[in-house]
Design a protein around this motif. Structure first.
Motif, PDB file in Angstrom:
ATOM      1  N   LYS A   7       0.795  -1.225   0.000  1.00  0.00           N
ATOM      2  CA  LYS A   7       0.000   0.000   0.000  1.00  0.00           C
ATOM      3  C   LYS A   7       0.829   1.277   0.000  1.00  0.00           C
ATOM      4  CE  LYS A   7      -4.171  -1.921   2.110  1.00  0.00           C
ATOM      5  NZ  LYS A   7      -5.142  -1.841   3.231  1.00  0.00           N
ATOM      6  N   THR A   8       2.106   1.183   0.443  1.00  0.00           N
ATOM      7  CA  THR A   8       2.889   2.410   0.612  1.00  0.00           C
ATOM      8  C   THR A   8       4.160   2.448  -0.224  1.00  0.00           C
ATOM      9  OG1 THR A   8       4.209   1.540   2.455  1.00  0.00           O
ATOM     10  CG2 THR A   8       2.069   2.529   2.997  1.00  0.00           C
ATOM     11  N   ALA A   9       4.501   1.349  -0.876  1.00  0.00           N
ATOM     12  CA  ALA A   9       5.726   1.242  -1.675  1.00  0.00           C
ATOM     13  C   ALA A   9       6.986   1.305  -0.811  1.00  0.00           C
ATOM     14  CB  ALA A   9       5.787   2.322  -2.743  1.00  0.00           C
ATOM     15  N   ARG A  10       6.854   1.154   0.501  1.00  0.00           N
ATOM     16  CA  ARG A  10       8.032   1.037   1.346  1.00  0.00           C
ATOM     17  C   ARG A  10       8.678  -0.328   1.127  1.00  0.00           C
ATOM     18  NH1 ARG A  10       4.285   3.475   5.028  1.00  0.00           N
ATOM     19  NH2 ARG A  10       4.958   5.542   5.740  1.00  0.00           N
ATOM     20  N   SER A  11       9.945  -0.427   1.483  1.00  0.00           N
ATOM     21  CA  SER A  11      10.623  -1.716   1.425  1.00  0.00           C
ATOM     22  C   SER A  11      10.209  -2.540   2.647  1.00  0.00           C
ATOM     23  CB  SER A  11      12.139  -1.519   1.443  1.00  0.00           C
ATOM     24  OG  SER A  11      12.550  -1.032   2.707  1.00  0.00           O
ATOM     25  N   PRO A  12      10.388  -3.873   2.601  1.00  0.00           N
ATOM     26  CA  PRO A  12      10.091  -4.686   3.784  1.00  0.00           C
ATOM     27  C   PRO A  12      10.873  -4.232   5.023  1.00  0.00           C
ATOM     28  CG  PRO A  12      10.339  -6.086   1.867  1.00  0.00           C
ATOM     29  CD  PRO A  12      10.740  -4.703   1.430  1.00  0.00           C
ATOM     30  N   GLU A  13      12.118  -3.806   4.815  1.00  0.00           N
ATOM     31  CA  GLU A  13      12.924  -3.346   5.949  1.00  0.00           C
ATOM     32  C   GLU A  13      12.332  -2.076   6.551  1.00  0.00           C
ATOM     33  OE1 GLU A  13      14.091  -4.166   2.949  1.00  0.00           O
ATOM     34  OE2 GLU A  13      14.967  -6.107   3.515  1.00  0.00           O
ATOM     35  N   GLN A  14      11.873  -1.162   5.696  1.00  0.00           N
ATOM     36  CA  GLN A  14      11.258   0.063   6.196  1.00  0.00           C
ATOM     37  C   GLN A  14       9.950  -0.237   6.917  1.00  0.00           C
ATOM     38  OE1 GLN A  14      11.156   2.011   2.349  1.00  0.00           O
ATOM     39  NE2 GLN A  14      12.711   3.519   2.987  1.00  0.00           N
ATOM     40  N   ALA A  15       9.174  -1.156   6.377  1.00  0.00           N
ATOM     41  CA  ALA A  15       7.904  -1.518   7.009  1.00  0.00           C
ATOM     42  C   ALA A  15       8.136  -2.142   8.376  1.00  0.00           C
ATOM     43  CB  ALA A  15       7.137  -2.474   6.111  1.00  0.00           C
ATOM     44  N   ARG A  16       9.126  -3.008   8.438  1.00  0.00           N
ATOM     45  CA  ARG A  16       9.438  -3.652   9.718  1.00  0.00           C
ATOM     46  C   ARG A  16       9.928  -2.619  10.733  1.00  0.00           C
ATOM     47  NH1 ARG A  16      10.414  -9.233  10.500  1.00  0.00           N
ATOM     48  NH2 ARG A  16      11.605  -9.742  12.381  1.00  0.00           N
ATOM     49  N   ALA A  17      10.748  -1.679  10.279  1.00  0.00           N
ATOM     50  CA  ALA A  17      11.234  -0.624  11.172  1.00  0.00           C
ATOM     51  C   ALA A  17      10.090   0.240  11.686  1.00  0.00           C
ATOM     52  CB  ALA A  17      12.263   0.235  10.439  1.00  0.00           C
ATOM     53  N   GLU A  18       9.092   0.456  10.838  1.00  0.00           N
ATOM     54  CA  GLU A  18       7.927   1.236  11.256  1.00  0.00           C
ATOM     55  C   GLU A  18       7.180   0.534  12.387  1.00  0.00           C
ATOM     56  OE1 GLU A  18       3.677   2.687   9.314  1.00  0.00           O
ATOM     57  OE2 GLU A  18       5.451   2.523   8.029  1.00  0.00           O
ATOM     58  N   LEU A  19       7.060  -0.792  12.274  1.00  0.00           N
ATOM     59  CA  LEU A  19       6.346  -1.543  13.295  1.00  0.00           C
ATOM     60  C   LEU A  19       7.121  -1.589  14.615  1.00  0.00           C
ATOM     61  CD1 LEU A  19       4.962  -4.598  11.285  1.00  0.00           C
ATOM     62  CD2 LEU A  19       3.800  -2.456  11.865  1.00  0.00           C
TER      63      LEU A  19
END
Length: 266
Positions: free
Chosen positions: A211-223
């Motif tokens: 949904k956001t075009a973030r990388s998996p690493e960025q998504a994990r860091a967000e969580l």
């Protein structure tokens, strides 16, 4: 160190107790089931996927007495049938309401079906399973009910209003029932994990990426950003809290909602 065997089961604190774990085939539920087996309990796993249940039972059988029962916790008839079958292994002394689902959507895109799905599995499932297990506990005068809620039941998160509402409901139910049963030898508590390293969180990461075009690493860091320890919680850490609440020595723990989240909620 060699794992304990069934022969020395009597030396473990939950020997002779029968525990039922919903959503017990994988993730947090499977970790809880293994931890209860290690403490001497016999364990019944509930889940919707028969194949996953069979795999989990095969994987855990060396650790102790374990069986699997297929059920949808949001379906009253399914719950009644599964609990009747599980009770053939003995009265359920410990109930861990772990089955749950999480889906995100902005509030105005949260339709009635999503709302009902979040409440039916996360809240109504807890209600139905507790009603099924409680009579046996009352007859024995002993029981442990542990509801796996979430830090979403203690605070708010954007874009998961239905899930937050359901988990707040679980904690409200926990506190109310704890008072109702306080003199009956039965305790009712909630364990509230933060983001935990499970398939559910992997799905959340994939959803963020899509949904956001973030990388998996960025998504994990967000969580993990909200956790002061900057990491995902391990399922075994949640299981450790659950088992502690089930021990005979934890009888004074009642009506609590314990966050396992690295200090995210205090």
């Amino acid at each position: 160190m060699m794992p304990a065997t069934r022969a020395d089961n009597s030396m473990r604190p939950l020997s002779g107790r029968h525990a039922l774990v919903t959503g017990g085939a994988r993730g947090i539920g499977a970790s809880i089931a293994r931890a209860l087996l290690e403490q001497g309990a016999s364990v019944s796993l509930l889940g919707r996927n028969r194949h996953a249940l069979d795999e989990a039972v095969a994987d855990m059988s060396a650790a102790g007495d374990v069986a699997g029962f297929a059920a949808d916790v949001a379906d009253p008839d399914s719950v009644a049938a599964a609990f009747a079958a599980a009770a053939s292994r003995g009265t359920i002394d410990i109930l861990v309401n772990n089955a749950g689902q999480a889906h995100s959507a902005p509030f105005l895109k949260t339709d009635a079906r999503l709302w009902r799905d979040m409440l039916s599995v996360n809240l109504e499932g807890t209600f139905l399973c507790t009603q099924a297990a409680l009579p046996g506990m009352l007859d024995k005068g002993w029981g442990r009910i542990v509801n796996i809620a979430s830090t979403a039941g203690l605070t708010g998160y954007a874009y998961v209003s239905a899930y937050c509402a359901a988990k707040h409901g679980v904690i409200g139910l926990t506190r109310s029932l704890a008072l109702e049963l306080a003199t009956k030898g039965i305790t009712v508590n909630a364990v509230c994990p933060g983001y935990t390293d499970t398939d559910m969180v992997k799905d959340t990461v994939a959803n963020i990426v899509q949904k956001t075009a973030r990388s998996p690493e960025q998504a994990r860091a967000e969580l993990t950003a909200g956790n002061p320890q900057k990491r995902l919680v391990a399922p075994e850490e949640v299981a450790n809290a659950v088992v502690w609440l089930c021990l005979p020595q934890s009888a004074a723990m009642n009506g609590q909602a314990i966050a396992v989240a690295g200090g995210e909620v205090m």
